[in-house]
Design an enzyme around this catalytic site. Structure first.
Site, PDB file in Angstrom:
ATOM      1  N   VAL A  20       0.839  -1.206   0.000  1.00 45.43           N
ATOM      2  CA  VAL A  20       0.000   0.000   0.000  1.00 45.43           C
ATOM      3  C   VAL A  20       0.875   1.257   0.000  1.00 45.43           C
ATOM      4  CG1 VAL A  20      -1.674   1.350   1.316  1.00 45.43           C
ATOM      5  CG2 VAL A  20      -1.970  -1.115   1.102  1.00 45.43           C
ATOM      6  N   GLU A  56      -4.241  -6.477  -4.272  1.00 46.65           N
ATOM      7  CA  GLU A  56      -2.901  -6.973  -4.539  1.00 46.65           C
ATOM      8  C   GLU A  56      -2.884  -7.536  -5.951  1.00 46.65           C
ATOM      9  OE1 GLU A  56      -0.975  -9.563  -1.736  1.00 46.65           O
ATOM     10  OE2 GLU A  56      -2.011  -8.549  -0.094  1.00 46.65           O
ATOM     11  N   CYS A 110      -6.523  -9.076   3.689  1.00 45.13           N
ATOM     12  CA  CYS A 110      -7.490  -8.002   3.960  1.00 45.13           C
ATOM     13  C   CYS A 110      -8.885  -8.498   4.336  1.00 45.13           C
ATOM     14  CB  CYS A 110      -7.591  -7.094   2.744  1.00 45.13           C
ATOM     15  SG  CYS A 110      -5.987  -6.454   2.244  1.00 45.13           S
ATOM     16  N   LYS A 116      -9.202 -10.354   7.709  1.00 50.54           N
ATOM     17  CA  LYS A 116      -8.863  -9.451   8.816  1.00 50.54           C
ATOM     18  C   LYS A 116      -9.990  -8.424   9.027  1.00 50.54           C
ATOM     19  CE  LYS A 116      -5.596  -6.303   7.819  1.00 50.54           C
ATOM     20  NZ  LYS A 116      -5.967  -4.912   7.984  1.00 50.54           N
TER      21      LYS A 116
HETATM   22  C1  UGA Z   1      -9.161  -6.619  -1.178  1.00 48.23           C
HETATM   23  C2  UGA Z   1     -10.157  -5.666  -1.851  1.00 48.23           C
HETATM   24  O1  UGA Z   1     -10.622  -6.243  -3.073  1.00 48.23           O
HETATM   25  C3  UGA Z   1      -9.500  -4.306  -2.160  1.00 48.23           C
HETATM   26  O2  UGA Z   1     -10.462  -3.422  -2.698  1.00 48.23           O
HETATM   27  C4  UGA Z   1      -8.945  -3.743  -0.852  1.00 48.23           C
HETATM   28  O3  UGA Z   1      -8.318  -2.495  -1.036  1.00 48.23           O
HETATM   29  C5  UGA Z   1      -7.949  -4.719  -0.276  1.00 48.23           C
HETATM   30  O4  UGA Z   1      -8.610  -5.973  -0.031  1.00 48.23           O
HETATM   31  C6  UGA Z   1      -7.434  -4.150   1.024  1.00 48.23           C
HETATM   32  O5  UGA Z   1      -8.205  -4.025   1.961  1.00 48.23           O
HETATM   33  O6  UGA Z   1      -6.281  -3.723   1.069  1.00 48.23           O
HETATM   34  P1  UGA Z   1      -7.178  -8.217  -2.023  1.00 48.23           P
HETATM   35  O7  UGA Z   1      -7.006  -8.641  -0.598  1.00 48.23           O
HETATM   36  O8  UGA Z   1      -5.984  -7.893  -2.825  1.00 48.23           O
HETATM   37  O9  UGA Z   1      -8.126  -6.912  -2.123  1.00 48.23           O
HETATM   38  O10 UGA Z   1      -7.931  -9.417  -2.708  1.00 48.23           O
HETATM   39  P2  UGA Z   1      -9.237  -9.585  -3.619  1.00 48.23           P
HETATM   40  O11 UGA Z   1      -8.914  -9.411  -5.037  1.00 48.23           O
HETATM   41  O12 UGA Z   1     -10.352  -8.806  -3.047  1.00 48.23           O
HETATM   42  O13 UGA Z   1      -9.517 -11.144  -3.367  1.00 48.23           O
HETATM   43  C7  UGA Z   1      -9.849 -11.629  -2.066  1.00 48.23           C
HETATM   44  C8  UGA Z   1     -10.166 -13.107  -2.101  1.00 48.23           C
HETATM   45  O14 UGA Z   1     -11.394 -13.338  -2.784  1.00 48.23           O
HETATM   46  C9  UGA Z   1      -9.121 -13.957  -2.804  1.00 48.23           C
HETATM   47  O15 UGA Z   1      -8.900 -15.142  -2.067  1.00 48.23           O
HETATM   48  C10 UGA Z   1      -9.748 -14.235  -4.154  1.00 48.23           C
HETATM   49  O16 UGA Z   1      -9.289 -15.408  -4.776  1.00 48.23           O
HETATM   50  C11 UGA Z   1     -11.217 -14.353  -3.757  1.00 48.23           C
HETATM   51  N1  UGA Z   1     -12.156 -14.122  -4.886  1.00 48.23           N
HETATM   52  C12 UGA Z   1     -12.221 -12.900  -5.496  1.00 48.23           C
HETATM   53  C13 UGA Z   1     -12.998 -15.143  -5.281  1.00 48.23           C
HETATM   54  O17 UGA Z   1     -12.974 -16.263  -4.721  1.00 48.23           O
HETATM   55  N2  UGA Z   1     -13.872 -14.908  -6.306  1.00 48.23           N
HETATM   56  C14 UGA Z   1     -13.956 -13.714  -6.936  1.00 48.23           C
HETATM   57  O18 UGA Z   1     -14.812 -13.560  -7.845  1.00 48.23           O
HETATM   58  C15 UGA Z   1     -13.099 -12.669  -6.526  1.00 48.23           C
END
Ligand code: UGA
Length: 437
Positions: A14, A153, A258, A261
């Protein structure tokens, strides 16, 4: 546009993304970290974080003289008009966010801040932290602003430079406007509000995303029971603009540093405010259930006990495009398989060797064929696009059983069927049998 002198404290994904992107917008940025080696590397343009486009922006910023790195917040803040706090807020006791890093930086810099500067909390912090930070700083002339980040990420730079919105909250409106102006060139919708509301936006957004995913995972399970296909169902609901196509892919549960948590932290905050939040609790419970369900699928795929059975895993990271293993659903499934005696060999394009404390009990191979060699089943756990392109004909030759549990519905089942694989997805209607069986 006003060019501002900015300090960014913390160079995790970040902080570094924030610093490098603000420099690319023309501001003069000094990033601070307590890790001397990391600062040394960054000054040399070396970026250890796997984040597309970030290394290029750091190199550009350094070359243009708009970006610099120093050890220690105290060396970054004295001339800054705006100071961003981008330090970790890990999960603490009982799920609440641990604010030790925010507090220690506030204590370190309070006497050094330039008069009338603005301190910005970018870390995800509980509602009320801006007020608490202001109290810790004890500087009537310094406003504390909440400006949550929405960076995923693996696409943090793109998300920063093409935001859906900018959220800035402060009880002093002029300070909020000064921070919002830093992003003026991005032309994004901007929500100006009070500090508590801005802090709440971050939790409400991440928890909504977690709920959306748990809902989809529950719908996927029901599809399996009722003979519907979740891919068609999510396509059908996603065209409704009130729902949207994004974040509708079922998987082995959601994870990362994220969403887990922040859901725990909001539940904690709710409990502390004497508010029962069963909807959010159910999202967490559904997530645990989804992870366990993946183990059931693997057990069914090998026809019974997993004891001593070799399973090839494709994917270890919590999602594709990152090397981050924190709270990875893939590792949770691996641990459950291990607990039943399975022998695990994994391949992940982002993790080329064992990571102590993370991949324990899993042999990490540097090649998918090695992971598949002799496997009673292959399990896809992370949605790396390159898994679609693997030489499945070659994998078919080396496995003990041609069965794949595709927890991400990633693979082209027709391609795999042609080389004899049975593919078991999540929420899919029963697939045609493999060709030649
Ligand atoms: C998440 C949020 O999407 C961001 O907007 C936020 O800024 C960030 O947390 C944060 O708080 O810093 P991130 O942790 O990088 O981002 O991951 P995501 O892309 O949101 O994915 C989270 C989880 O959901 C992963 O395990 C991913 O594989 C899963 N996922 C995501 C699914 O199982 N299906 C989907 O359609 C999308």
């Amino acid at each position: 546009m006003f060019v501002r002198r900015i300090a960014v404290v913390g160079t995790g994904y970040v902080g570094l993304t924030t610093g490098a992107c603000l420099a690319s917008l023309g501001h003069r940025v000094i990033c601070a970290d307590i890790d001397e080696r990391r600062v040394e590397e960054l000054r040399g343009g070396r970026v250890a974080i796997l984040e597309p486009g970030l290394a290029e922006l750091v190199t550009e910023g350094l070359a243009a003289g708009r970006l610099d790195f120093v050890v220690g917040a105290r060396n970054a803040v004295p001339r800054a008009e705006v100071v961003f706090l981008c330090v970790p807020t890990p999960m603490g006791e009982g799920g609440a966010a641990n604010l030790a890093a925010v507090e220690s930086v506030a204590a370190e810099v309070s006497g050094l801040l330039r008069p009338n500067c603005v301190v910005v909390n970018k870390s995800t912090v509980p509602v009320g932290t801006a007020a608490r930070t202001a109290a810790l700083l004890g500087r009537a002339d310094v406003a504390v602003v909440s400006n949550p980040e929405f960076l995923r990420e693996g696409s943090a730079v793109t998300d920063f430079l093409n935001p859906d919105r900018i959220v800035v909250g402060c009880d002093a409106q002029d300070a909020a406007e000064r921070v919002a102006a830093l992003y003026a060139r991005l032309g994004a919708p901007t929500v100006l509000t009070d500090a508590a509301s801005a802090e709440m936006v971050k939790y409400a957004a991440n928890c909504f995303l977690a709920m959306k995913l748990s809902y989809v995972n529950a719908v996927a399970e029901l599809c399996e029971r009722l003979g519907a296909d979740v891919l068609d169902v999510t396509e059908g609901i996603g065209y409704d603009r009130r729902i949207g196509q994004a974040f509708l892919s079922p998987g082995p549960g959601w994870g990362g540093s994220c969403l887990p948590k922040d859901t725990h932290a909001l539940l904690q905050a709710a409990a502390a405010a004497d508010f029962d939040f069963p909807l959010l609790q159910a999202s967490l419970d559904t997530n645990t259930r989804q992870r366990n369900r993946m183990t059931d699928k693997v057990r069914a795929a090998v026809g019974g006990s997993l004891d001593g059975v070799h399973i090839g895993l494709l994917g270890l990271t919590f999602k594709a495009g990152t090397d981050d293993l924190r709270d990875s659903p893939a590792l949770a499934v691996a641990a459950a398989l291990r607990a039943e005696g399975a022998v695990l060999v994994a391949y992940d394009p982002g993790v080329r060797a064992s990571v102590p404390g993370m991949t324990d009990g899993v042999e990490v191979a540097d090649d998918p064929v090695k992971a598949a060699q002799g496997a009673a089943a292959i399990v896809v756990l992370t949605e790396w696009p390159e898994f679609r392109m693997l030489d499945w004909g070659r994998l078919a030759e080396v496995v003990a059983n041609r069965v794949v549990v595709d927890t991400r519905n990633l693979l082209d089942a027709d391609v795999l069927r042609r080389v004899g694989f049975e593919v078991l997805g999540v929420g899919r209607r029963p697939q045609l049998p493999p060709v030649g069986r």
